[in-house]
Design an enzyme around this catalytic site. Sequence first.
Site, short mmCIF file in Angstrom:
data_model
loop_
_atom_site.label_atom_id
_atom_site.label_comp_id
_atom_site.label_asym_id
_atom_site.label_seq_id
_atom_site.Cartn_x
_atom_site.Cartn_y
_atom_site.Cartn_z
N GLY A 155 0.81 -1.21 0.00
CA GLY A 155 0.00 0.00 0.00
C GLY A 155 0.85 1.26 0.00
O GLY A 155 0.32 2.37 -0.12
N ILE A 182 13.55 11.35 -1.52
CA ILE A 182 12.17 10.89 -1.68
C ILE A 182 11.95 10.60 -3.16
O ILE A 182 12.03 11.50 -4.00
CB ILE A 182 11.18 11.95 -1.16
CG1 ILE A 182 11.46 12.27 0.32
CG2 ILE A 182 9.74 11.46 -1.36
CD1 ILE A 182 11.39 11.09 1.27
N ASN A 237 9.16 9.29 -4.66
CA ASN A 237 7.83 9.73 -5.11
C ASN A 237 7.14 10.49 -3.97
O ASN A 237 6.60 9.89 -3.05
CB ASN A 237 6.99 8.52 -5.53
CG ASN A 237 5.71 8.95 -6.23
OD1 ASN A 237 5.36 10.13 -6.23
ND2 ASN A 237 5.02 7.99 -6.81
N PRO A 238 7.19 11.82 -4.02
CA PRO A 238 6.66 12.61 -2.91
C PRO A 238 5.19 12.35 -2.60
O PRO A 238 4.75 12.54 -1.48
CB PRO A 238 6.83 14.06 -3.38
CG PRO A 238 7.81 14.01 -4.49
CD PRO A 238 7.74 12.64 -5.10
N GLY A 291 13.53 5.48 3.21
CA GLY A 291 12.23 4.84 3.45
C GLY A 291 11.40 5.63 4.44
O GLY A 291 11.94 6.29 5.33
N GLY A 338 8.01 4.47 5.76
CA GLY A 338 6.81 3.77 6.24
C GLY A 338 6.50 3.97 7.71
O GLY A 338 5.35 3.93 8.12
N GLU A 339 7.51 4.17 8.53
CA GLU A 339 7.29 4.12 9.97
C GLU A 339 7.63 5.40 10.72
O GLU A 339 7.02 5.72 11.73
CB GLU A 339 8.08 2.93 10.54
CG GLU A 339 7.41 1.63 10.14
CD GLU A 339 8.29 0.40 10.19
OE1 GLU A 339 9.25 0.34 9.40
OE2 GLU A 339 8.02 -0.49 10.99
MO1 MOS Z 1 6.75 -2.84 9.77
S1 MOS Z 1 6.13 -3.04 11.73
O1 MOS Z 1 8.29 -3.54 9.81
O2 MOS Z 1 5.63 -3.71 8.85
#
Ligand code: MOS
Length: 748
Positions: free
Chosen positions: A467, A631, A633-634, A704, A706-707
């Site tokens: 996603g 980055i 893709n902003p 990255g 994501g977190e």
């Molecule tokens: Mo992340 S908690 O490494 O999907």
Amino acid sequence: MDEISESKIIGVATRRIDGPLKVSGAAMYASDHSFPGLLYAWPVCATIAKGSVARLDTAEAGKMTGVAAIYHRANIGNLYRVPPAAGFSLIIDEKRPPFEDDVIRYYGQYIAVVVANTVEQARAAAERVKVTYNREKPDADSKMTGSPLTTDKPDEKSKRGDTAAALRSAKVKVDNVYSIPAETHNPIELHASVAVYDGQKFTLYETSQAVVNHRDVLAQVLGVPPEQVQVITRFLGSGFGGKLWPWPQSALAAACARNLNRPVKLVVSRQMMFQTVGHRPAIEQRIQLAAEPDGKLTALQQDYVNHTSILDDYDEGCGEVTPFMYSTPNLLVTGGLARRNVGNPTAMRGPGAVPGLFALESGMDELAVSLKMDPVQLRLNNEPEIDESLRIPFSSRHMKECLTTGAEKFGWANRTPEVGSMRRDGLTLGWGVAACSWLAARTEAEASVELRQDGTARVACGTQDIGGGTYTILAQIVSHETGIPVSKINVVLGDSALPSGPISGGSWVTASVTPAVLDAARNARKTLLLAAVKSDNSPFKGKKPDDLEFVDAMVRLKGQAQSAVPMSEILRIAKVSSVSGAGKSQGTFGAAKPEFSFHSYGAQFAEVTWQSEIARLRVSRVVTVIDAGRIINPRPAQNQIEGAVVMGVGMALFEETIYDSRSGAPINNNLADYVMAVNADTPQIDVTFLDYPDYKLNPLGVRGVGEIGLAGVAAAITSAVYHATGIRVRDLPVRIEDLLPMAKMSIA
Ligand code: MOS
């Protein structure tokens, strides 16, 4: 500036190439897969959390309409454990395969599974399986970690200097305990496994953030070679870590398919999602900080305990970022586990760092209050020159700029520090800040790129898009390298049969997979140029590949635009359908002594509004500045940060899994009672990326996103709550009851 900085596509906001498939319903998620003869499985879940199964009576259930089989310990067939392995391979959350013994260790543990023609029949029969238990009193309640911090002996996770002595002689000191309740991952897409068995090979449609690991694990569990297992996850309705490693429903679906020689679908219900597919554990942390009156830290100690399950050791790793966040000569981080009768916890977005930073950054804010110092300034004053725990330089760290840019965007200079001193539109304002960090890393990756006679390209990798936008960025990389437009690039992911790809976890997938794709694209280009110089009738016949270049999807003599011939024409002349290249890149794990300390950084500024007359608290505004390398893709990158900030609002104000101490059952096991932040709770969010490429990590300079966006948000919010109300909430989530002492409600 470098070649990539000038790219027409890398760093350019690009729409998701998988967007149309998703909004039209054409994207196939795991549970969308259906096959002739498909049967449905529904597990029987333990209704006690500790004890054993005395008797299992399937007689009545077995006679119900549509039931094909009921499997349990006596008849499921062989399911094996996975052997120990190094690095990121053969990872499973529960080492015990389903039905291995009759012992019940947590509420909801699978003890049997019914297979029937329809899901309704399977579920109805599962409810008629009669289970008699030997019950014992479970060790599980909502305060999983117990208090005080007394559990298994804690481990020293990081240590320098003499922290005890520095704390004893501290001029200014704060010492507090912070807690976070268990939080349950609630991706909209339920975990699901659809297993197809042809007598030899298993094809498993799974909800997986790591198809290659899933294949390897299931091959072990089923006792077959990896070639006989294929795992497919084309699309994922998000995972947040809960779908990183296989859970027991996957082995059950595969075993049922094996036993019946029919395809079997098992969709985990929302209720079971609270029981058998992981959660962030409850965590208690004590933070001790000592400083000079000018704010220079002299000691930092963090002691944490998180709950784990009876058989598995899940360590939340709350000290993940503590050792290098701030400059201090004395530091100690310890961690311990509290063993409880619950399903095993697992990674949830930003494991370790996210809860760790709630405590550490709350502690920093409390220290700033004690020192009467601006909390931004306190952090700036303690910025380290190097990673003081590993004694190595940072690869690329712009924490100060995150703080100063965020302060500027937020208007921090207008903040008056006194509690309750700021007002707007009849509301009390609270402003809080937190710094944050998240590790950056790479795992091994392979990929292939094909340049095709029809003018398209195909890029394939056994990773998956959960996603976050992986499909789109890989198209961007190939487009950058070949000049083929993104619309003509077919990205194939989510299949363990593809070149071995990385896990979509740790926010590492972009850094891990882009070098492999770049390498593959360059190797495909080499083959194309070879075809151009070797093929009869090619205008470049007899030239050397070095004389040529591949620009804008055309082959030409170096620097001679008029000589350009489209790639498709070269391949037609060569009479080949395509040329391809394989790419590979190395991981950063396992280096004996790392040269650099790799992390992303950020600053979170939060504004809350407090309406004391009706005890109403809202998060109204968040400014977040992220230093996560280049980055690519902003557009989806901004989405990631915004989504994470919303999750942070949920973490601060709402999310909490409540366990019944009598049964060990998670009782708010549905989307009505487990409260998460929704649109109406979403503040105004301002996302800035500093966009400094980190070339020490990756040839593209990417890390990255994501977190990192979730890290620090909860502490910024609780610090803002303190600024508005004078109440320091150290036990999440912030409840309105916590704030009632400061409410000025007139109750008639
Ligand atoms: Mo992340 S908690 O490494 O999907």
